[in-house]
Design a protein around this motif. Sequence first.
Motif, PDB file in Angstrom:
ATOM      1  N   UNK A   4       0.848  -1.199   0.000  1.00 15.48           N
ATOM      2  CA  UNK A   4       0.000   0.000   0.000  1.00 15.48           C
ATOM      3  C   UNK A   4       0.877   1.240   0.000  1.00 15.48           C
ATOM      4  N   UNK A   5       0.468   2.257  -0.751  1.00 21.43           N
ATOM      5  CA  UNK A   5       1.245   3.496  -0.722  1.00 21.43           C
ATOM      6  C   UNK A   5       1.194   4.117   0.667  1.00 21.43           C
ATOM      7  N   UNK A   6       2.285   4.694   1.066  1.00 23.68           N
ATOM      8  CA  UNK A   6       2.367   5.332   2.365  1.00 23.68           C
ATOM      9  C   UNK A   6       2.332   6.842   2.182  1.00 23.68           C
ATOM     10  N   UNK A   7       1.789   7.525   3.158  1.00 21.50           N
ATOM     11  CA  UNK A   7       1.739   8.983   3.147  1.00 21.50           C
ATOM     12  C   UNK A   7       2.988   9.491   3.855  1.00 21.50           C
ATOM     13  N   UNK A   8       3.818  10.231   3.136  1.00 24.08           N
ATOM     14  CA  UNK A   8       5.045  10.783   3.697  1.00 24.08           C
ATOM     15  C   UNK A   8       4.786  12.095   4.412  1.00 24.08           C
ATOM     16  N   UNK A   9       5.280  12.183   5.655  1.00 22.38           N
ATOM     17  CA  UNK A   9       5.103  13.379   6.485  1.00 22.38           C
ATOM     18  C   UNK A   9       6.469  13.955   6.841  1.00 22.38           C
ATOM     19  N   UNK A  10       6.601  15.260   6.742  1.00 28.01           N
ATOM     20  CA  UNK A  10       7.804  15.980   7.158  1.00 28.01           C
ATOM     21  C   UNK A  10       7.398  16.905   8.303  1.00 28.01           C
ATOM     22  N   UNK A  11       8.161  16.900   9.398  1.00 24.58           N
ATOM     23  CA  UNK A  11       7.830  17.671  10.593  1.00 24.58           C
ATOM     24  C   UNK A  11       8.796  18.844  10.723  1.00 24.58           C
ATOM     25  N   UNK A  12       8.232  20.053  10.938  1.00 21.97           N
ATOM     26  CA  UNK A  12       9.057  21.248  11.123  1.00 21.97           C
ATOM     27  C   UNK A  12       8.646  21.937  12.419  1.00 21.97           C
ATOM     28  N   UNK A  40      14.839  24.568  11.600  1.00 16.61           N
ATOM     29  CA  UNK A  40      15.003  25.942  11.118  1.00 16.61           C
ATOM     30  C   UNK A  40      14.364  26.076   9.742  1.00 16.61           C
ATOM     31  N   UNK A  41      14.043  27.295   9.338  1.00 12.12           N
ATOM     32  CA  UNK A  41      13.483  27.475   7.993  1.00 12.12           C
ATOM     33  C   UNK A  41      14.388  26.926   6.885  1.00 12.12           C
ATOM     34  N   UNK A  42      15.672  27.182   6.974  1.00 18.59           N
ATOM     35  CA  UNK A  42      16.588  26.707   5.939  1.00 18.59           C
ATOM     36  C   UNK A  42      16.649  25.194   5.857  1.00 18.59           C
ATOM     37  N   UNK A  43      16.752  24.543   7.026  1.00 21.69           N
ATOM     38  CA  UNK A  43      16.757  23.078   7.059  1.00 21.69           C
ATOM     39  C   UNK A  43      15.437  22.533   6.517  1.00 21.69           C
ATOM     40  N   UNK A  44      14.341  23.198   6.866  1.00 16.09           N
ATOM     41  CA  UNK A  44      13.019  22.749   6.429  1.00 16.09           C
ATOM     42  C   UNK A  44      12.896  22.819   4.906  1.00 16.09           C
ATOM     43  N   UNK A  45      13.258  23.933   4.337  1.00 17.32           N
ATOM     44  CA  UNK A  45      13.144  24.108   2.888  1.00 17.32           C
ATOM     45  C   UNK A  45      13.973  23.047   2.166  1.00 17.32           C
ATOM     46  N   UNK A  55       2.793  15.609   2.943  1.00 16.20           N
ATOM     47  CA  UNK A  55       2.270  16.594   3.884  1.00 16.20           C
ATOM     48  C   UNK A  55       3.394  17.091   4.793  1.00 16.20           C
ATOM     49  N   UNK A  56       3.315  18.356   5.164  1.00 15.92           N
ATOM     50  CA  UNK A  56       4.260  18.950   6.107  1.00 15.92           C
ATOM     51  C   UNK A  56       3.486  19.454   7.314  1.00 15.92           C
ATOM     52  N   UNK A  57       3.896  19.019   8.506  1.00 18.11           N
ATOM     53  CA  UNK A  57       3.403  19.592   9.760  1.00 18.11           C
ATOM     54  C   UNK A  57       4.362  20.717  10.096  1.00 18.11           C
ATOM     55  N   UNK A  58       3.884  21.946  10.023  1.00 20.28           N
ATOM     56  CA  UNK A  58       4.742  23.118  10.015  1.00 20.28           C
ATOM     57  C   UNK A  58       4.406  24.067  11.158  1.00 20.28           C
ATOM     58  N   UNK A  59       5.365  24.248  12.059  1.00 19.36           N
ATOM     59  CA  UNK A  59       5.201  25.209  13.146  1.00 19.36           C
ATOM     60  C   UNK A  59       5.190  26.614  12.544  1.00 19.36           C
ATOM     61  N   UNK A  60       4.293  27.452  13.032  1.00 18.10           N
ATOM     62  CA  UNK A  60       4.209  28.817  12.509  1.00 18.10           C
ATOM     63  C   UNK A  60       5.415  29.651  12.923  1.00 18.10           C
ATOM     64  N   UNK A  61       5.778  29.585  14.196  1.00 26.60           N
ATOM     65  CA  UNK A  61       6.870  30.412  14.722  1.00 26.60           C
ATOM     66  C   UNK A  61       8.140  29.574  14.814  1.00 26.60           C
ATOM     67  N   UNK A  62       9.146  29.936  14.032  1.00 25.93           N
ATOM     68  CA  UNK A  62      10.417  29.221  14.016  1.00 25.93           C
ATOM     69  C   UNK A  62      11.546  30.160  14.375  1.00 25.93           C
ATOM     70  N   UNK A  63      12.603  29.614  14.902  1.00 22.37           N
ATOM     71  CA  UNK A  63      13.811  30.393  15.172  1.00 22.37           C
ATOM     72  C   UNK A  63      14.397  30.838  13.835  1.00 22.37           C
ATOM     73  N   UNK A  64      14.504  32.140  13.628  1.00 22.59           N
ATOM     74  CA  UNK A  64      15.076  32.655  12.389  1.00 22.59           C
ATOM     75  C   UNK A  64      14.080  32.833  11.256  1.00 22.59           C
ATOM     76  N   UNK A  65      12.791  32.762  11.544  1.00 17.81           N
ATOM     77  CA  UNK A  65      11.794  32.948  10.500  1.00 17.81           C
ATOM     78  C   UNK A  65      10.454  32.393  10.932  1.00 17.81           C
ATOM     79  N   UNK A  69       7.402  31.607   5.809  1.00 15.24           N
ATOM     80  CA  UNK A  69       8.608  31.724   4.980  1.00 15.24           C
ATOM     81  C   UNK A  69       8.896  30.395   4.277  1.00 15.24           C
ATOM     82  N   UNK A  70       8.750  29.309   5.025  1.00 13.21           N
ATOM     83  CA  UNK A  70       8.981  27.979   4.458  1.00 13.21           C
ATOM     84  C   UNK A  70       7.940  27.693   3.370  1.00 13.21           C
ATOM     85  N   UNK A  71       6.700  27.941   3.679  1.00 17.48           N
ATOM     86  CA  UNK A  71       5.613  27.713   2.724  1.00 17.48           C
ATOM     87  C   UNK A  71       5.832  28.499   1.438  1.00 17.48           C
ATOM     88  N   UNK A  72       6.195  29.765   1.565  1.00 19.19           N
ATOM     89  CA  UNK A  72       6.426  30.607   0.381  1.00 19.19           C
ATOM     90  C   UNK A  72       7.592  30.116  -0.466  1.00 19.19           C
TER      91      UNK A  72
END
Length: 91
Positions: A4-12, A40-45, A55-65, A69-72
């Motif tokens: 079965x295909x798996x849903x890949x998740x990235x956590x920020x 960090x935003x850079x590592x996330x991007x 899918x990305x679980x993305x914290x709104x407030x990050x150190x350095x951005x 910023x990541x979404x954009x």
Amino acid sequence: MNTSPRTGIFIVDDLPTMRDRLRELVAEIDGVEIVGDAGTPGEAIEGILRTHPDCVLLDYQLEGGTGVDVLRAVHPQSPDIAFIVLTNHAT
């Protein structure tokens, strides 16, 4: 053998304890695979573009951005990735 295909998740999240907790929670969901995480935003991007999760679980407030910023930075290159923005900050 499960094919079965798996849903890949990235956590920020900039807090390692929060990334660990989200990883624990998401790991309990059948059919989901955590493909990476970043603090960090850079590592996330870089990580999101490299792993191309579903899918990305993305914290709104990050150190350095911010998560915005990541979404954009990622969305124009990978518009098919879903983003769920999380925060524990008052809006």
